[in-house]
Design an enzyme around this catalytic site. Sequence first.
Site, PDB file in Angstrom:
ATOM      1  CG  ASP A 273      -2.693  -4.351   0.657  1.00  0.00           C
ATOM      2  OD1 ASP A 273      -2.805  -4.383   1.897  1.00  0.00           O
ATOM      3  OD2 ASP A 273      -2.432  -3.308   0.022  1.00  0.00           O
TER       4      ASP A 273
ATOM      5  CD  GLN B 196       1.570   1.968   6.707  1.00  0.00           C
ATOM      6  OE1 GLN B 196       2.109   1.654   7.759  1.00  0.00           O
ATOM      7  NE2 GLN B 196       1.961   1.458   5.554  1.00  0.00           N
TER       8      GLN B 196
ATOM      9  CB  ALA C 168      -5.413  -2.114  -1.924  1.00  0.00           C
TER      10      ALA C 168
HETATM   11  O1  MRU Z   1       1.773  -0.326   2.381  1.00  0.00           O
HETATM   12  P1  MRU Z   1       0.419   0.299   2.354  1.00  0.00           P
HETATM   13  O2  MRU Z   1       0.287   1.466   3.265  1.00  0.00           O
HETATM   14  O3  MRU Z   1      -0.038   0.587   0.939  1.00  0.00           O
HETATM   15  O4  MRU Z   1      -0.536  -0.836   2.920  1.00  0.00           O
HETATM   16  C1  MRU Z   1      -1.896  -0.555   3.057  1.00  0.00           C
HETATM   17  C2  MRU Z   1      -2.673  -1.642   3.665  1.00  0.00           C
HETATM   18  O5  MRU Z   1      -2.163  -2.694   3.980  1.00  0.00           O
HETATM   19  C3  MRU Z   1      -4.156  -1.424   3.791  1.00  0.00           C
HETATM   20  O6  MRU Z   1      -4.661  -2.057   4.926  1.00  0.00           O
HETATM   21  C4  MRU Z   1      -4.846  -2.008   2.546  1.00  0.00           C
HETATM   22  O7  MRU Z   1      -4.256  -1.536   1.383  1.00  0.00           O
HETATM   23  C5  MRU Z   1      -6.296  -1.695   2.526  1.00  0.00           C
HETATM   24  S1  MRU Z   1      -6.596  -0.011   2.170  1.00  0.00           S
HETATM   25  C6  MRU Z   1      -8.260   0.254   2.076  1.00  0.00           C
END
Ligand code: MRU
Length: 346
Positions: free
Chosen positions: A237, A196, A48
């Site tokens: 997010d 991830q 995010a």
């Molecule tokens: O689909 P992504 O990889 O963008 O999702 C990321 C996440 O869900 C993270 O946990 C969230 O954005 C927090 S990042 C500091």
Amino acid sequence: MSFRTIEWRDDAVIMIDQTRLPGEEIYNSYSDFTSVAEAIKGMIIRGAPAIGVAAAMGVALGAREIIADTHDSFFRQLENVCDVLARTRPTAVNLFWGIERMKRVAEEHRGKSLDKIREILKKEAIRIEQEDLTICRNIGKWGATLIPEEGTVLTHCNAGGLATAGYGTALGVIRAAHEAGKKIRVFADETRPWLQGARLTAWELMKDGIPTTLISDNMAGFFMSRGEITCCVVGADRIAANGDTANKIGTYSVAVLARENNIPFYVAAPVSTLDLSLSDGSKIPIEERPDSEVTHIKGIAIAPEGVSVRNPAFDVTPARYITAIITENGIVKPDYCAGLRTVAGK
Ligand code: MRU
């Protein structure tokens, strides 16, 4: 940190390509806003806060590309740039926060020459990136106070340096605790389907020498029930006014398991992830991504062709499962409504 997630250099935006990690550490250069939008959509950059920075830099690039004789024409075209960037990913509110902040700054300087406005937008985007680093360090400072002197912290997805301008939110808490000399080890959920946790969290924590163990998502309950997890820390997010939190798919399951096993479950996020305009999590838009992310791994089919698939990228953890929300302005505990407004300065 030994890598840069995103930076503005020589009138281009440089991003580490997160689709290639951990195998290859490649930096891509973007000099137009449409390719930045594609990079966000294609998850070259993700997480995010990092998406918020990328969107802001995309607006600054777009402003430089606009050819206009009048301010009206410039601002009309800038609106289009913002719309294209806003259509990339729907869940992380930081994307919209970054774009809105850039629009507001442009409006505030409407009386200046177009070149001056372009310059101001570039500086604002760089400021957003630098501020994010400070914000993450403050989240880390607050969050480290919740981490015991010794133990195992489970995290889901990647809320690290790669998901921010650097240092991270959930991983910022872990980094700060580690820097403070606490003897912690991390269990990283692999985070299907995009991995991830396996590809990014394990990579960046190992680079920092923080003891890390990779587990597949379905192992979390096993380790919790055996008393092997001390607490959970995840990113976010979008956080609604009542504390309901959208984060990577699978976060909800981790939170429920944590409650069942009496393990504290913490969310770490900047104030820019709060969406106080939404009363609760049911109103958070959830992105659904392509089937191929579930049916294939690195181009290899792991499911029969033609199988029906669902692929929501996020879920919502109800506030009742969250022990505390850690922000750069302090730690909020239930009841969240008033506390979140206070840290947001509202
Ligand atoms: O689909 P992504 O990889 O963008 O999702 C990321 C996440 O869900 C993270 O946990 C969230 O954005 C927090 S990042 C500091």
